[in-house]
Design a protein around this motif. Structure first.
Motif, PDB file in Angstrom:
ATOM      1  N   PRO A   1     -11.762  -0.246   8.153  1.00 54.50           N
ATOM      2  CA  PRO A   1     -10.551   0.009   7.367  1.00 54.50           C
ATOM      3  C   PRO A   1      -9.395  -0.815   7.921  1.00 54.50           C
ATOM      4  CG  PRO A   1     -11.108   1.909   8.737  1.00 54.50           C
ATOM      5  CD  PRO A   1     -12.236   0.936   8.856  1.00 54.50           C
ATOM      6  N   GLY A   2      -8.335  -0.910   7.178  1.00 54.08           N
ATOM      7  CA  GLY A   2      -7.245  -1.831   7.509  1.00 54.08           C
ATOM      8  C   GLY A   2      -7.514  -3.088   6.708  1.00 54.08           C
ATOM      9  N   LEU A   3      -8.015  -4.130   7.358  1.00 56.95           N
ATOM     10  CA  LEU A   3      -8.344  -5.352   6.632  1.00 56.95           C
ATOM     11  C   LEU A   3      -9.407  -5.090   5.570  1.00 56.95           C
ATOM     12  CD1 LEU A   3      -8.379  -8.035   9.496  1.00 56.95           C
ATOM     13  CD2 LEU A   3      -6.629  -7.664   7.741  1.00 56.95           C
TER      14      LEU A   3
ATOM     15  N   THR B   1      -9.814  -2.443   3.706  1.00 53.06           N
ATOM     16  CA  THR B   1      -9.416  -1.565   2.613  1.00 53.06           C
ATOM     17  C   THR B   1      -8.267  -2.135   1.792  1.00 53.06           C
ATOM     18  OG1 THR B   1      -8.105  -0.357   4.255  1.00 53.06           O
ATOM     19  CG2 THR B   1     -10.178   0.652   3.556  1.00 53.06           C
ATOM     20  N   VAL B   2      -7.400  -2.929   2.425  1.00 55.98           N
ATOM     21  CA  VAL B   2      -6.171  -3.334   1.729  1.00 55.98           C
ATOM     22  C   VAL B   2      -6.451  -4.136   0.458  1.00 55.98           C
ATOM     23  CG1 VAL B   2      -5.799  -5.379   3.211  1.00 55.98           C
ATOM     24  CG2 VAL B   2      -3.875  -4.362   2.007  1.00 55.98           C
TER      25      VAL B   2
ATOM     26  N   PRO C   1      -1.020  -0.374 -10.574  1.00 55.40           N
ATOM     27  CA  PRO C   1      -1.403  -1.471  -9.676  1.00 55.40           C
ATOM     28  C   PRO C   1      -2.826  -1.253  -9.154  1.00 55.40           C
ATOM     29  CG  PRO C   1       0.560  -0.316  -8.842  1.00 55.40           C
ATOM     30  CD  PRO C   1       0.146   0.373 -10.092  1.00 55.40           C
TER      31      PRO C   1
ATOM     32  N   TRP D   1      -4.318  -2.672  -6.180  1.00 59.09           N
ATOM     33  CA  TRP D   1      -4.632  -2.693  -4.752  1.00 59.09           C
ATOM     34  C   TRP D   1      -3.694  -1.833  -3.919  1.00 59.09           C
ATOM     35  CZ3 TRP D   1      -0.974  -4.796  -1.376  1.00 59.09           C
ATOM     36  CH2 TRP D   1       0.001  -5.611  -1.957  1.00 59.09           C
ATOM     37  N   PHE D   2      -2.681  -1.203  -4.541  1.00 59.12           N
ATOM     38  CA  PHE D   2      -1.821  -0.273  -3.818  1.00 59.12           C
ATOM     39  C   PHE D   2      -1.453   0.862  -4.765  1.00 59.12           C
ATOM     40  CE2 PHE D   2       2.353  -1.073  -5.709  1.00 59.12           C
ATOM     41  CZ  PHE D   2       2.235  -2.344  -6.242  1.00 59.12           C
ATOM     42  N   GLY D   3      -0.828   1.903  -4.224  1.00 61.95           N
ATOM     43  CA  GLY D   3      -0.306   2.955  -5.087  1.00 61.95           C
ATOM     44  C   GLY D   3      -1.155   4.201  -5.164  1.00 61.95           C
TER      45      GLY D   3
ATOM     46  N   LYS E   1      -4.825   5.179  -3.402  1.00 60.21           N
ATOM     47  CA  LYS E   1      -4.935   6.247  -2.406  1.00 60.21           C
ATOM     48  C   LYS E   1      -6.098   7.174  -2.759  1.00 60.21           C
ATOM     49  CE  LYS E   1      -2.180   9.627   0.111  1.00 60.21           C
ATOM     50  NZ  LYS E   1      -1.057  10.575   0.024  1.00 60.21           N
TER      51      LYS E   1
ATOM     52  N   LEU F   1      -9.247   5.579  -1.671  1.00 62.37           N
ATOM     53  CA  LEU F   1      -9.323   5.572  -0.200  1.00 62.37           C
ATOM     54  C   LEU F   1      -9.930   6.866   0.319  1.00 62.37           C
ATOM     55  CD1 LEU F   1      -5.914   3.980   0.906  1.00 62.37           C
ATOM     56  CD2 LEU F   1      -8.191   3.065   1.366  1.00 62.37           C
TER      57      LEU F   1
ATOM     58  N   TRP G   1     -13.631   6.885   0.951  1.00 57.79           N
ATOM     59  CA  TRP G   1     -14.032   5.758   1.802  1.00 57.79           C
ATOM     60  C   TRP G   1     -15.450   5.891   2.361  1.00 57.79           C
ATOM     61  CZ3 TRP G   1     -14.690   5.210   7.291  1.00 57.79           C
ATOM     62  CH2 TRP G   1     -14.801   3.880   7.717  1.00 57.79           C
TER      63      TRP G   1
ATOM     64  N   ASP H   1      -5.406 -12.014  -4.921  1.00 58.15           N
ATOM     65  CA  ASP H   1      -3.982 -12.233  -5.167  1.00 58.15           C
ATOM     66  C   ASP H   1      -3.106 -11.990  -3.943  1.00 58.15           C
ATOM     67  OD1 ASP H   1      -3.799 -11.019  -8.632  1.00 58.15           O
ATOM     68  OD2 ASP H   1      -4.512 -12.897  -7.740  1.00 58.15           O
ATOM     69  N   VAL H   2      -3.607 -11.272  -2.952  1.00 57.49           N
ATOM     70  CA  VAL H   2      -2.727 -10.860  -1.847  1.00 57.49           C
ATOM     71  C   VAL H   2      -2.674 -11.908  -0.731  1.00 57.49           C
ATOM     72  CG1 VAL H   2      -2.319  -9.085  -0.087  1.00 57.49           C
ATOM     73  CG2 VAL H   2      -3.046  -8.429  -2.376  1.00 57.49           C
ATOM     74  N   VAL H   3      -3.844 -12.291  -0.212  1.00 57.85           N
ATOM     75  CA  VAL H   3      -3.867 -13.313   0.848  1.00 57.85           C
ATOM     76  C   VAL H   3      -4.719 -14.503   0.411  1.00 57.85           C
ATOM     77  CG1 VAL H   3      -3.389 -11.726   2.735  1.00 57.85           C
ATOM     78  CG2 VAL H   3      -5.760 -12.138   2.065  1.00 57.85           C
TER      79      VAL H   3
ATOM     80  N   THR I   1       5.706   3.329  -1.708  1.00 62.07           N
ATOM     81  CA  THR I   1       5.176   2.717  -2.928  1.00 62.07           C
ATOM     82  C   THR I   1       3.749   2.228  -2.687  1.00 62.07           C
ATOM     83  OG1 THR I   1       7.426   2.024  -3.465  1.00 62.07           O
ATOM     84  CG2 THR I   1       5.644   1.003  -4.736  1.00 62.07           C
ATOM     85  N   ILE I   2       3.500   1.716  -1.479  1.00 63.26           N
ATOM     86  CA  ILE I   2       2.168   1.186  -1.162  1.00 63.26           C
ATOM     87  C   ILE I   2       1.150   2.327  -1.031  1.00 63.26           C
ATOM     88  CG2 ILE I   2       0.821  -0.163   0.496  1.00 63.26           C
ATOM     89  CD1 ILE I   2       2.862  -1.802  -1.150  1.00 63.26           C
TER      90      ILE I   2
ATOM     91  N   PRO J   1       1.570   6.242  -1.438  1.00 64.28           N
ATOM     92  CA  PRO J   1       2.541   7.315  -1.683  1.00 64.28           C
ATOM     93  C   PRO J   1       2.205   8.605  -0.945  1.00 64.28           C
ATOM     94  CG  PRO J   1       1.228   6.861  -3.662  1.00 64.28           C
ATOM     95  CD  PRO J   1       0.813   5.855  -2.633  1.00 64.28           C
TER      96      PRO J   1
ATOM     97  N   TYR K   1       9.237   6.156  -9.089  1.00 61.25           N
ATOM     98  CA  TYR K   1       8.028   5.556  -8.518  1.00 61.25           C
ATOM     99  C   TYR K   1       7.484   4.416  -9.376  1.00 61.25           C
ATOM    100  CZ  TYR K   1       3.626   4.583  -6.416  1.00 61.25           C
ATOM    101  OH  TYR K   1       2.588   3.899  -5.821  1.00 61.25           O
TER     102      TYR K   1
ATOM    103  N   PRO L   1       1.156 -13.661  -6.892  1.00 61.79           N
ATOM    104  CA  PRO L   1       1.026 -15.079  -6.530  1.00 61.79           C
ATOM    105  C   PRO L   1       2.149 -15.878  -7.179  1.00 61.79           C
ATOM    106  CG  PRO L   1      -1.076 -14.207  -7.277  1.00 61.79           C
ATOM    107  CD  PRO L   1      -0.064 -13.130  -7.522  1.00 61.79           C
TER     108      PRO L   1
ATOM    109  N   ARG M   1       7.056 -14.139  -1.411  1.00 58.65           N
ATOM    110  CA  ARG M   1       5.978 -13.154  -1.274  1.00 58.65           C
ATOM    111  C   ARG M   1       5.517 -12.942   0.152  1.00 58.65           C
ATOM    112  NH1 ARG M   1       0.463 -14.721  -1.915  1.00 58.65           N
ATOM    113  NH2 ARG M   1       0.200 -12.858  -3.186  1.00 58.65           N
TER     114      ARG M   1
ATOM    115  N   ILE N   1       4.326  -9.319   1.294  1.00 62.21           N
ATOM    116  CA  ILE N   1       2.910  -9.110   1.611  1.00 62.21           C
ATOM    117  C   ILE N   1       2.779  -8.517   3.012  1.00 62.21           C
ATOM    118  CG2 ILE N   1       0.706 -10.269   2.065  1.00 62.21           C
ATOM    119  CD1 ILE N   1       1.204 -10.183  -0.863  1.00 62.21           C
TER     120      ILE N   1
ATOM    121  N   ASN O   1       0.053  -0.381   4.561  1.00 63.95           N
ATOM    122  CA  ASN O   1      -1.330   0.025   4.340  1.00 63.95           C
ATOM    123  C   ASN O   1      -2.024   0.346   5.660  1.00 63.95           C
ATOM    124  OD1 ASN O   1      -3.746  -0.106   2.268  1.00 63.95           O
ATOM    125  ND2 ASN O   1      -4.433  -1.078   4.129  1.00 63.95           N
TER     126      ASN O   1
ATOM    127  N   ILE P   1      -5.365   2.971   9.459  1.00 66.43           N
ATOM    128  CA  ILE P   1      -5.890   2.859  10.821  1.00 66.43           C
ATOM    129  C   ILE P   1      -4.896   3.153  11.943  1.00 66.43           C
ATOM    130  CG2 ILE P   1      -7.780   1.286  10.244  1.00 66.43           C
ATOM    131  CD1 ILE P   1      -6.044  -1.032  11.284  1.00 66.43           C
TER     132      ILE P   1
END
Lengths: 543, 186
Positions: A340-342, A344-345, A355, A357-359, A363, A366, A369, A446-448, B19-20, B22, B96, B109, B114, B118, B125, B130
């Motif tokens: 988790p961490g890398l 899961t994000v 969205p 990948w977040f929100g 959750k 998650l 998991w 889209d994130v990294v 927001t990431i 909640p 929210y 992107p 960003r 990011i 997160n 973790i």
């Protein structure tokens, strides 16, 4: 004024490429110095801990570029300390690829038949173990059962893991606390040390220049043990032969920085980077369906809920490693674990209304998991990556004290790569969503950007000087006496995990390096026996 | 809240982290946390502590990022025709769904800023998943909300993880017919 330090063979990096060279050259009688930018850790230093500053951040490098992020090792032993120890050989069609250059990309001298003897050697040293179904973890078994349910085959993957020591803790990316995972700290490196090789951790090479008498001068910075953004000094060592094995994301910037002093580098330095065509998909398993459809049951009564358990990748489907399929359409699908961490994000919510990948909805998934199954796809990409001008030091602008940096790699997937990804994603989805077993989504790019744990090809061997940086002896074109033996030398994506191929190519390159050293007056021979494994990972010698 | 004050900045960053991942409101009147779920999220998991940790390398950027986020929130509100409550920072004043929409824009992107967003998102997160600002075994023992939510198993008493029960022990599929003697693809 004191003379600059000197050595016979200066090796940059202590992963597969560097360790194999260090052993053979030291065992052959050369004076060998290895400069490794990361720390020297061994079993007792490998933590089961996500606290920043634990081994997973000390030994790991995550460099976010423009469209591609690269994960790599950063310690004595390099990638072998953080890898998942999957050790398959590359299928024979890989060596015949033409890619986008209209001719065979790999040198004519290298194919599966000519590489097999070198694969044999590395397989003996690690050693490579073939698993049976009793070694296969819950996640691997689930993947195999799902493949079978779709009429597909599934193989336990050959690995470098001692099953008698492995606790299936899934902390192997932080280094193996139990010395069950076969890293180079258990074989080539202790053997190199016993023959007098010197390994200096926290020495980050910046560039090369020349001495008046035609040797190479290697310039390094000393790196702070805790805050890798801080340099605590610098130095130089002169050498007759330089073996570069800093890794596919770090070898190019060193050579780019050296153009000023050494002259122009081949066009292919820092170009043709491949991320091994990689991407990941997350499946969220319906536990009831897993029980009904596949008959899965654990002693505790659950069908699965075992995402956390295991030793990384254990089962792969090789049905699409088919030589009769066109290029860019071949791939393997391998069950994986990512912490988790890398891990899961970047996972996305199936059927998201908000969205992905977040929100809120993220959750919710998650919380499932332990019912996740991660599938790793290794496809054929188009060697699209290009390194921009190098950062002032190292291979990235470091952001955090450890691990996280911003690099100069730009990657823009071609339609060939995109089609390959789409086909592989579709196949995984079809297998795992069949009969409602799971919901599957790819990780977002889209994130990294795209991401890889297997960077390759950024300083590659080949027969064509226009599209390769090295000849088939791994010597840098136009710069005699500099050899490259890391993943950057591998010309194309491999459709499987690359460690064994990188190591086999390094073994194959050694006789040529020995010859070059002898030509320059180094008293060294070739032919030392293969190293024997030791019982515990070699620690830094006491001062 | 005084614009540009520490209170201002804390609330803004908490609202971003919320927001990431909640979470439930910590107390009635908690404006930073939107309260769209009923269990703790990134804020209670320690996102701000992690962001301020020197090891993360982002502490120096938090004040400028907080200001920029509120600037973007003001612009977003104008575009969307919203009137913002001026008793709290603009990003905090958004509900929210609007916060999420703005974060999606800032992290998309091509957005010129960003990188910073990011980074904030990744650390938010990680704080939840973790708890990188804590020893993991201790965090679990203390009931860290994220590690508990994902169901991360407890370690053995020596603080190490081991799973002696790890395999179904069954042959689930046939190997590929072209598998070589060494167990590799042909």
């Amino acid at each position: 004024m004191t003379a600059t330090e000197s050595t016979d063979v200066l090796i940059i990096g202590s992963g597969f490429g560097g360790s194999i060279a260090a052993y053979h050259l030291a065992a052959g009688g050369a004076k060998v110095t290895v400069l490794e930018r990361g720390p020297w850790l061994s079993a007792k230093d490998f933590d089961h801990d996500f606290l920043l500053g634990s081994s997973y951040t000390r030994a790991f490098d995550f460099v976010a570029g423009d469209g591609m992020s690269v994960l790599g090792g950063n310690c004595v032993g390099g990638g072998s300390v953080v890898y998942f120890a999957a050790l398959p050989r590359a299928p024979r069609f890989v060596f015949e690829k033409q890619g986008s250059i209209g001719r065979r990309v790999w040198p004519g001298a290298v194919n599966r038949d000519t590489l097999d003897p070198w694969y044999d050697r590395v397989s003996e040293v690690m050693p490579v173990t073939q698993q049976d179904w009793n070694d296969v973890t819950y996640a691997g078994g689930l993947w195999a059962a799902a493949c079978n349910h779709s009429g597909r085959t599934a193989n336990p993957v050959p690995v470098g893991v001692d099953a008698t020591r492995c606790t299936n803790c899934n902390w192997m990316m932080a280094g193996c606390r139990f010395d069950a995972k076969q890293s180079l700290l258990l074989n080539y490196l202790p053997a190199a040390l016993s023959h007098g090789a010197e390994i200096r951790p926290l020495h980050e090479v910046q560039k090369l220049s020349r001495t008046e008498d035609g040797r190479y001068r290697v310039h390094y910075n000393l790196i702070d043990e805790v805050d890798y953004r801080v340099s605590t000094g610098s130095g130089e060592i002169d050498a007759k032969i330089v073996v570069m094995a800093a890794g596919s994301a770090a070898t190019p910037p060193i050579l780019q920085r050296s153009e000023e002093t050494l002259g122009a580098m081949p066009h292919a330095v820092g170009r043709y980077f491949s991320g091994n065509g990689e991407r990941l998909n997350t499946a969220i398993i319906d536990e009831e369906r897993a029980a009904e459809l596949l008959g899965l049951r654990r002693p505790n009564g659950k069908a699965y809920e075992a995402n956390q358990i295991g030793k990384g990748p254990v089962v792969a489907c090789w049905d699409f490693l088919d030589a009769s399929l066109p290029e860019y359409s071949r791939f393997s699908m391998e069950q994986l674990y990512f912490p988790p961490g890398l891990g899961t994000v970047l996972a996305q919510v199936p059927d998201a209304t908000g969205p992905t990948w977040f929100g809120k909805e993220k959750k919710e998934i998650l919380k499932r998991w332990q019912s996740w199954l991660t599938v790793f796809l290794m496809t054929e990409d188009d060697n699209e990556g290009v390194f921009g001008p190098p950062p002032p030091t190292g291979n990235a602008f470091r952001i955090s004290q450890q691990m996280l940096g911003r690099g100069t790699l730009r990657y823009d997937p071609t339609p060939n790569t995109l089609r390959g990804w789409a086909a592989a994603d579709a196949e995984v989805k079809e297998i795992l969503e069949k009969d409602g077993l799971a919901k599957v989504m790819p990780w977002t790019n889209d994130v990294v950007g795209a991401y890889t744990v297997h960077p390759l090809s950024s300083c590659r061997i080949g027969d064509d000087p226009a599209t390769s940086a090295l000849d088939d002896r791994h010597e840098l074109r136009g710069h005699p006496g500099i050899f490259v033996t890391d993943g950057s030398a591998v010309p194309t994506a491999l459709t499987v995990n690359p460690a064994l191929t990188i190591a086999a190519l390094a073994e194959r390159a050694i006789p040529g390096i020995v010859d070059a050293a002898r030509e320059r007056g180094v008293d060294v021979t070739y032919g030392a026996p293969l190293p024997k494994a030791v019982g515990s990972s070699v620690a830094r010698p006491a001062a | 809240m005084e614009p540009g004050s520490d209170e201002d900045r804390t609330a803004t960053l908490e609202a971003f982290a919320d927001t990431i991942v909640p979470g439930v409101k910590r107390f009635p009147g908690d404006r930073a946390i939107a309260g769209v779920v009923d269990d703790p999220g990134a804020v209670e998991a320690g996102a701000l502590e992690l962001l301020a940790d020197p090891a993360s390398g982002v502490a120096a950027g938090l004040a400028p990022l907080s200001q920029a986020l509120n600037g973007h929130a003001r612009a977003y509100a104008e575009r969307a025709g919203l009137v913002l409550d001026d008793g709290v920072p603009p990003f905090v004043a958004l509900d929210y769904d609007h916060r999420a929409a703005l974060v999606a824009e800032l992290t998309a992107p091509g957005h010129p800023e960003r990188d910073g967003w990011i980074l904030l998102a990744m650390f938010s997160n990680m704080a939840f998943d973790i708890a990188p600002h804590r020893h993991t075994a201790e965090a679990i023992a203390e009931g860290h909300p994220g590690l508990l939510a994902i169901g991360f198993a407890e370690p053995n008493t020596d603080g190490l993880w081991r799973f002696p029960d790890f395999s179904y022990g069954r042959e689930f599929a046939k190997r590929h017919p072209n598998t070589t003697e060494s167990g590799s693809p042909e």
